[in-house]
Design an enzyme around this catalytic site. Structure first.
Site, PDB file in Angstrom:
ATOM      1  N   THR A  97       0.549  31.355 114.941  1.00  0.00           N
ATOM      2  CA  THR A  97       1.206  32.510 114.421  1.00  0.00           C
ATOM      3  C   THR A  97       2.213  31.813 113.159  1.00  0.00           C
ATOM      4  OG1 THR A  97       1.094  33.808 116.316  1.00  0.00           O
ATOM      5  CG2 THR A  97       2.531  34.427 114.880  1.00  0.00           C
ATOM      6  N   LYS A 172      -0.774  40.203 112.894  1.00  0.00           N
ATOM      7  CA  LYS A 172       0.139  39.724 114.070  1.00  0.00           C
ATOM      8  C   LYS A 172       1.533  39.996 113.988  1.00  0.00           C
ATOM      9  CE  LYS A 172       0.766  37.381 117.845  1.00  0.00           C
ATOM     10  NZ  LYS A 172       0.507  35.988 117.867  1.00  0.00           N
ATOM     11  N   LYS A 240      10.921  33.004 116.986  1.00  0.00           N
ATOM     12  CA  LYS A 240      10.241  32.467 116.011  1.00  0.00           C
ATOM     13  C   LYS A 240       9.335  33.274 115.051  1.00  0.00           C
ATOM     14  CE  LYS A 240       6.363  30.553 115.924  1.00  0.00           C
ATOM     15  NZ  LYS A 240       4.911  30.866 115.469  1.00  0.00           N
TER      16      LYS A 240
END
Length: 288
Positions: A97, A172, A240
């Site tokens: 990711t 995502k 994050k």
């Protein structure tokens, strides 16, 4: 049998690579901590490489799942990077990711080698990786994706090409934006129910069958009620991911007020020592 390598044997990559081996592929693995790669080989067979470049040499597909943009550049670029081991026609599938920006950058770098790059972040967490039922959202060229999809399905239950390079990462981001709001709402609902003196497990059992139902409610509602937060995806990693979402929103002009607020709520969880708690630990802010 397809020759594949897997770079990054963390909580996600370790079982994903195992599923590739179980499906009959010839698997080479690389991990920054070499002992982890050696352990994987001792359990599953295959071969351990000592550099990302060595892992990529002679492969049909190279898979990766590392921590962030910097980690991804480290394992792909430079003298010992995987891209220096790619042969023309190799397809590099990245499950990290990361930002859409790095996905587009590496797509162009792979093209210079005559190879293909697909950004393919996953959803489903550690349990999804262990059970081979991840959801994979991809960005890249249609012809490369068509070749990669059957291999990706070794550890997935759903996989789809969302658009050109970077589209997988953007999808995502939407996934994480939606999860952030859902977990906060579920936290507030459970907190409210407790203050109202209700049987929370009974409440969850009833409302999960209606419009309020969600994966988060089904899989984390009861453990949130019990104050248990040891179920996978950590707060540090969620922050994050949300930082990536918020940075992209600043670029494209999207307004994400709830996401920004929940990101700060996760900062509160970190401040109380919950860095490695799972994302459902948002409720801990409310139950002081």
């Amino acid at each position: 049998m397809t020759k594949v390598s897997f770079i990054g044997l963390g909580v996600m990559g370790y079982p994903m690579a195992r599923h590739l081996k179980a499906k009959g592929h010839e698997v080479t693995v690389y991990n920054r901590t070499a002992s982890k790669a050696d352990q994987w080989v001792s359990e599953n067979g295959g071969r351990a490489a000592r550099t990302p470049r060595e892992a990529a040499e002679g492969q049909d597909f190279v898979f990766a799942c590392v921590g962030n943009d910097d980690d991804l550049r480290q394992i792909t670029l430079g003298p010992d990077g995987a891209f220096n081991g790619l042969r023309p026609g190799t397809i590099f599938v990245d499950h990290t990711t990361a930002s859409a920006e790095v996905a587009r950058e590496l797509y162009e770098e792979a093209k210079k080698k005559g190879a293909s790059f697909i950004d393919a972040p996953v959803s489903g967490g550690q349990a999804g990786a262990e059970n081979g039922v991840l959801t994979v959202m991809c960005g890249g060229d249609a012809d490369a994706y068509a070749k990669a999809e059957p291999v990706i399905m070794s550890f997935a239950r759903a996989c789809r090409l969302m658009g050109p390079a970077g589209a997988g990462q953007l999808t995502k981001m939407i996934n994480q934006i939606c999860i952030a709001g859902l977990v906060q709402a579920l936290s507030e609902g459970i907190h409210f129910g407790k203050r109202a003196g209700l049987d929370i497990e009974a409440v969850l059992d009833v409302i999960s069958k209606g419009a309020a139902g969600s994966w988060q409610m089904e899989n984390r509602g009861k453990t949130m009620n019990q104050g248990k937060f040891d179920f996978g995806f950590a707060v540090d990693w969620m922050r994050k991911d949300l930082a990536i979402c918020l940075a992209e929103a600043r670029k494209n002009g999207a307004s994400l007020p709830v996401t920004a607020l929940v990101d700060q709520f996760y900062a509160d969880v970190q401040a109380k020592g919950g860095n490695r708690w799972d994302t459902s630990s948002l409720i801990s802010r409310l139950e002081r």
